[in-house]
Design a protein around this motif. Structure first.
Motif, short mmCIF file in Angstrom:
data_model
loop_
_atom_site.label_atom_id
_atom_site.label_comp_id
_atom_site.label_asym_id
_atom_site.label_seq_id
_atom_site.Cartn_x
_atom_site.Cartn_y
_atom_site.Cartn_z
N SER A 291 22.46 50.76 177.39
CA SER A 291 23.06 49.97 178.45
C SER A 291 22.39 50.35 179.77
CB SER A 291 24.57 50.25 178.53
OG SER A 291 25.17 49.62 179.64
N ASP A 292 22.68 49.56 180.80
CA ASP A 292 22.21 49.94 182.13
C ASP A 292 23.09 51.03 182.73
OD1 ASP A 292 24.31 47.93 182.28
OD2 ASP A 292 23.96 47.90 184.45
N GLY A 293 24.22 51.30 182.09
CA GLY A 293 25.15 52.29 182.64
C GLY A 293 26.14 52.78 181.60
N ARG A 294 27.40 52.79 181.96
CA ARG A 294 28.45 53.33 181.09
C ARG A 294 28.71 52.42 179.89
NH1 ARG A 294 29.46 54.20 186.39
NH2 ARG A 294 29.96 56.35 187.03
N GLU B 249 24.85 43.73 187.52
CA GLU B 249 26.29 43.89 187.71
C GLU B 249 27.07 42.60 187.46
OE1 GLU B 249 24.58 42.81 191.76
OE2 GLU B 249 24.02 44.03 190.03
N ALA B 250 26.35 41.49 187.28
CA ALA B 250 27.00 40.21 187.00
C ALA B 250 26.80 39.78 185.55
CB ALA B 250 26.47 39.13 187.94
N SER B 251 26.12 40.59 184.75
CA SER B 251 25.81 40.22 183.37
C SER B 251 26.91 40.68 182.43
CB SER B 251 24.48 40.84 182.95
OG SER B 251 24.59 42.26 182.89
N ALA C 263 21.66 43.00 172.03
CA ALA C 263 22.82 43.35 171.20
C ALA C 263 23.92 44.09 171.94
CB ALA C 263 22.36 44.21 170.02
N HIS C 264 23.61 44.68 173.10
CA HIS C 264 24.55 45.61 173.75
C HIS C 264 25.06 45.07 175.08
CE1 HIS C 264 21.79 48.02 171.21
NE2 HIS C 264 22.91 48.62 170.85
N GLY D 106 29.74 44.44 181.44
CA GLY D 106 30.37 43.90 180.24
C GLY D 106 31.39 44.85 179.65
N TRP D 107 31.01 46.12 179.52
CA TRP D 107 31.93 47.11 178.97
C TRP D 107 33.13 47.31 179.88
CZ3 TRP D 107 32.51 47.76 174.29
CH2 TRP D 107 31.45 47.95 173.39
N HIS D 108 32.90 47.31 181.18
CA HIS D 108 34.03 47.49 182.10
C HIS D 108 35.01 46.32 181.97
CE1 HIS D 108 36.22 47.28 185.97
NE2 HIS D 108 36.25 48.59 185.83
N SER D 109 34.48 45.12 181.83
CA SER D 109 35.35 43.94 181.68
C SER D 109 36.15 44.02 180.39
CB SER D 109 34.52 42.66 181.70
OG SER D 109 33.81 42.54 182.92
N VAL D 110 35.50 44.47 179.31
CA VAL D 110 36.19 44.62 178.03
C VAL D 110 37.25 45.71 178.13
CG1 VAL D 110 35.87 45.41 175.65
CG2 VAL D 110 34.29 43.73 176.64
#
Length: 358
Positions: free
Chosen positions: A92-95, A326-328, A334-335, A340-344
């Motif tokens: 990922s680009d981050g967390r 930050e808007a993706s 696949a990841h 995305g993870w924060h939104s989930v």
């Protein structure tokens, strides 16, 4: 914060110690104040998720891996550009999901198993991450890394060495995300998802055995993810020019989830098995982002990857990163991205509170 008591001035100077009744009231006031301070402090600890030395033990694949797959793209740019600012073993680009659940529990992200012998012992107090990208419930053709059973065996060995005690396990949480690479392996070796039914049954049965293995070691709270809508990953939605999710992989994911829920319902459980519904949560976030994009076409398509890799001459690779990671929603093919993870995670957060209950 100090307690300030104001006494109106009178012509007579008098100490509270001169009056037994006043002294008793003052003592009672201080006692109540101490109790209130303890209640407030406990509430603050609970609001941060921390409780009684909780540890997080993580098993599975790249969705929860935070550094175990050393020879992989997770340690190469542009991964990690958002957090921690350089490649650090996350796909990922981050967390990723592990980071958010650790934060919810009020602890630091547990150390990757690969680095267990290279960090201070104090850093093991938050648990350990055994997950490795590319692995599955069964052996995967994507990597020769440890499958889920092997990861659990590694965990058991550390418990036998008293790195973690039975008391540690009783107050801790296990996170399990696995299965996607098994279907990728099946597809590459068999070629047709239409024949996946019998494979799914065997896969889910083994997963439930592994979950019972974690429970049998004494872990009393186990969070297991339901499979995400595989057809929405860019590697599948590219076949529709990123206009919609591919249906057949999503049917497979739904069938997998139904079998897993049925298996969990039939387990004789002494632990809490909390299912984290990635399928409906991914769909919800993607749909929400798509609706916003319909009103503003300049927003990023949630089905498109932020990173695109191109192969140049002599096999060299170059990558192109989208303007606003930050808007993706998806980082690569696949990841999910950190966003995305924060939104989930934001949608899963209410169900996670079950992990805080004694």
């Amino acid at each position: 914060m100090g307690v300030h008591i104001f006494f109106p001035s009178t012509n007579e100077s008098r100490s509270i110690h001169d009056d037994p009744k006043t002294q008793s009231l003052f003592t009672l006031f201080l006692f109540i104040l101490v109790i209130l301070n303890n209640i407030i402090a406990e509430a603050r600890r609970s609001s941060r998720g921390g409780f009684h030395g909780t540890k997080l033990f993580v098993f599975g694949d790249s969705y929860v891996d935070t550094g175990n797959f050393l020879r992989s793209g997770s340690y190469k740019p542009p991964n990690g550009i958002t957090f921690p600012g350089k490649p650090a073993g996350r796909f990922s680009d981050g967390r990723v999901l592990t980071d958010y659940i650790a934060s919810f529990l009020g602890i630091r992200t547990p150390v990757a198993y690969r680095y267990r012998n290279y960090v201070e012992k104090s850093k093991l107090q938050h648990g350990m991450n055994y997950a490795q990208g590319g692995t599955g419930i069964f052996n995967s053709i994507l990597t020769n890394g440890p499958n889920l059973t092997t990861q659990i065996n590694s965990f058991q060995k550390l418990v036998q060495l008293n790195v973690y005690t039975k008391h540690d396990l009783r107050s801790s949480v296990a996170l399990v995300n696995v299965g996607g690479n098994d279907y990728a392996t099946f597809l590459q070796t068999n070629g047709n998802l239409k024949d996946v039914g019998a494979f799914s049954s065997g896969l889910v049965n083994q997963l439930c055995l592994d979950l019972k293995g974690i429970e049998g070691m004494g872990v009393r709270k186990i969070a297991i993810t339901l499979m995400m809508p595989m057809g929405c990953a860019p590697q599948q939605s590219v076949n529709t020019s990123y206009t919609k999710c591919a249906e057949l992989p999503n049917v497979v994911a739904r069938n997998h989830n139904q079998q897993l829920l049925h298996c969990l319902a039939n387990l004789k459980q002494s632990s809490v098995f909390l299912t984290l519904d990635l399928y409906n949560t991914f769909n919800s976030v993607i749909s929400s982002m798509a609706r916003k994009r319909a009103k503003n076409p300049r927003l990023m398509n949630p089905l498109e990857p932020c990173v695109r890799v191109e192969v140049e001459k002599e096999g060299k690779h170059k990558y192109k990163v989208c303007e606003k990671p930050e808007a993706s929603f998806f980082w690569d093919q696949a990841h999910p991205s950190q966003n995305g993870w924060h939104s989930v995670y934001s949608q899963l957060q209410s169900s996670l509170h079950q992990l805080l209950q004694n």
